[in-house]
Motif scaffolding. Structure first.
Motif, PDB file in Angstrom:
ATOM      1  N   LEU A 134       7.716 -40.725 101.142  1.00 36.50           N
ATOM      2  CA  LEU A 134       8.367 -40.403 102.418  1.00 36.50           C
ATOM      3  C   LEU A 134       9.144 -39.105 102.226  1.00 36.50           C
ATOM      4  CD1 LEU A 134       7.688 -43.441 102.657  1.00 36.50           C
ATOM      5  CD2 LEU A 134       9.814 -43.740 103.917  1.00 36.50           C
ATOM      6  N   ILE A 135       8.919 -38.152 103.129  1.00 35.62           N
ATOM      7  CA  ILE A 135       9.451 -36.801 102.946  1.00 35.62           C
ATOM      8  C   ILE A 135      10.121 -36.338 104.233  1.00 35.62           C
ATOM      9  CG2 ILE A 135       8.853 -34.436 102.278  1.00 35.62           C
ATOM     10  CD1 ILE A 135       6.045 -35.891 101.444  1.00 35.62           C
ATOM     11  N   TYR A 136      11.292 -35.747 104.093  1.00 37.71           N
ATOM     12  CA  TYR A 136      11.996 -35.173 105.248  1.00 37.71           C
ATOM     13  C   TYR A 136      11.263 -33.916 105.699  1.00 37.71           C
ATOM     14  CZ  TYR A 136      15.837 -33.154 108.004  1.00 37.71           C
ATOM     15  OH  TYR A 136      16.612 -32.606 109.012  1.00 37.71           O
ATOM     16  N   THR A 137      10.802 -33.912 106.945  1.00 35.75           N
ATOM     17  CA  THR A 137      10.010 -32.798 107.474  1.00 35.75           C
ATOM     18  C   THR A 137      10.449 -32.471 108.901  1.00 35.75           C
ATOM     19  OG1 THR A 137       8.315 -34.431 108.105  1.00 35.75           O
ATOM     20  CG2 THR A 137       7.960 -33.213 106.045  1.00 35.75           C
ATOM     21  N   PRO A 138      11.625 -31.875 109.079  1.00 32.92           N
ATOM     22  CA  PRO A 138      12.118 -31.576 110.427  1.00 32.92           C
ATOM     23  C   PRO A 138      11.218 -30.591 111.157  1.00 32.92           C
ATOM     24  CG  PRO A 138      13.411 -30.404 108.772  1.00 32.92           C
ATOM     25  CD  PRO A 138      12.508 -31.341 108.023  1.00 32.92           C
ATOM     26  N   GLY A 139      11.181 -30.744 112.470  1.00 33.57           N
ATOM     27  CA  GLY A 139      10.360 -29.846 113.281  1.00 33.57           C
ATOM     28  C   GLY A 139      10.352 -30.307 114.723  1.00 33.57           C
ATOM     29  N   HIS A 140       9.479 -31.268 115.018  1.00 35.24           N
ATOM     30  CA  HIS A 140       9.469 -31.848 116.356  1.00 35.24           C
ATOM     31  C   HIS A 140      10.865 -32.333 116.730  1.00 35.24           C
ATOM     32  CE1 HIS A 140       8.275 -34.216 119.812  1.00 35.24           C
ATOM     33  NE2 HIS A 140       8.690 -35.328 119.227  1.00 35.24           N
ATOM     34  N   ASP A 178      12.938 -24.364 111.061  1.00 34.09           N
ATOM     35  CA  ASP A 178      12.751 -25.583 110.275  1.00 34.09           C
ATOM     36  C   ASP A 178      11.308 -26.073 110.372  1.00 34.09           C
ATOM     37  OD1 ASP A 178      15.393 -25.615 109.489  1.00 34.09           O
ATOM     38  OD2 ASP A 178      16.040 -26.967 111.087  1.00 34.09           O
ATOM     39  N   TYR A 179      10.734 -25.957 111.549  1.00 37.49           N
ATOM     40  CA  TYR A 179       9.356 -26.400 111.738  1.00 37.49           C
ATOM     41  C   TYR A 179       8.392 -25.552 110.911  1.00 37.49           C
ATOM     42  CZ  TYR A 179       5.035 -27.799 114.098  1.00 37.49           C
ATOM     43  OH  TYR A 179       3.769 -28.262 114.379  1.00 37.49           O
ATOM     44  N   ILE A 180       8.599 -24.244 110.907  1.00 41.54           N
ATOM     45  CA  ILE A 180       7.743 -23.381 110.103  1.00 41.54           C
ATOM     46  C   ILE A 180       7.876 -23.724 108.626  1.00 41.54           C
ATOM     47  CG2 ILE A 180       7.384 -20.994 109.350  1.00 41.54           C
ATOM     48  CD1 ILE A 180       8.076 -20.115 112.219  1.00 41.54           C
TER      49      ILE A 180
END
Length: 215
Positions: A134-140, A178-180
């Motif tokens: 599980l990985i933190y992936t901010p964007g949406h 952050d999304y990029i």
């Protein structure tokens, strides 16, 4: 509901809502745990997964990819399970529940009551027995996380991919930068199959397609 096998240990449950958009819930059948990624629109979304699991008595670990209502309304149907999210996700569910439930309650399938994640993390969480990361992936959203199955090289990116093949860039409620950064992180990960909250199953080149649009 459409039920689709993805490789050997992932199953995708897709519901077409009354408004015509699709919603995906993923089940990963691990060796030590079964993993339910998002809980959909209520108890009926979860019931289909439980029926599929049948007599498999491995514990279920539930993952909320982000706080949006269409991904968490079935939490109360798995309240005896470990429910994992990003730290911000738990906070945002609690803050926004009443407002969003009142606004979107026409979409409830079965029953839905607020039930918060009982385990949160900030950057990464790993289940070595099943090789689930599980990985933190901010964007949406600022609280978005992704779930990587390292065995089968399948990633669930939540809503970090848009809702259709023609609209692969999602709505961004977080920062574009952050999304990029998240897209660049995806590019370095070892996967070939990409599951998202509303789109069809896609392959890894979709990440570069999105980067070419948003960069």
């Amino acid at each position: 509901m459409k039920i689709e096998k993805i490789k050997s240990r992932s199953v995708l449950f897709t519901t077409r809502t009354t408004s015509g958009w699709d919603l995906n819930v993923q089940l990963i059948l691990g060796d030590k745990y079964n993993y339910l990624i998002d809980t959909g629109l209520g108890s009926l979304s979860v019931a289909a997964v439980k029926e599929y699991i049948g007599n498999d008595n491995k514990p279920i670990i539930v993952v909320n990819t982000h706080h949006h209502w269409d991904h968490i309304w079935g939490n109360s149907s798995v309240q005896d399970c470990m429910i994992i999210s990003h730290k911000l996700c738990r906070e945002m569910i609690e803050q926004n529940w009443e407002t969003t439930f009142e606004k979107y309650k026409m979409y409830v399938e079965g029953e839905a009551e607020m039930h918060l994640p009982n385990l949160t993390f900030e950057q990464e969480l790993y289940f070595p027995e099943d090789k689930i990361r599980l990985i933190y992936t901010p964007g949406h959203t600022v609280d978005s996380i992704s779930v990587l199955d390292e065995v089968e090289k399948v990633i669930n990116v939540g809503d970090n991919i848009g809702d259709s093949v023609d609209e692969i860039v999602p709505s961004l409620y977080g920062e574009k930068e952050d999304y990029i950064s998240t897209l660049l992180k995806y590019r370095e990960m070892d996967f070939d199959t990409c599951i998202s909250g509303h789109n069809i199953v896609l392959d890894k080149p979709v990440i570069d397609r999105i980067l070419s649009i948003v960069s």
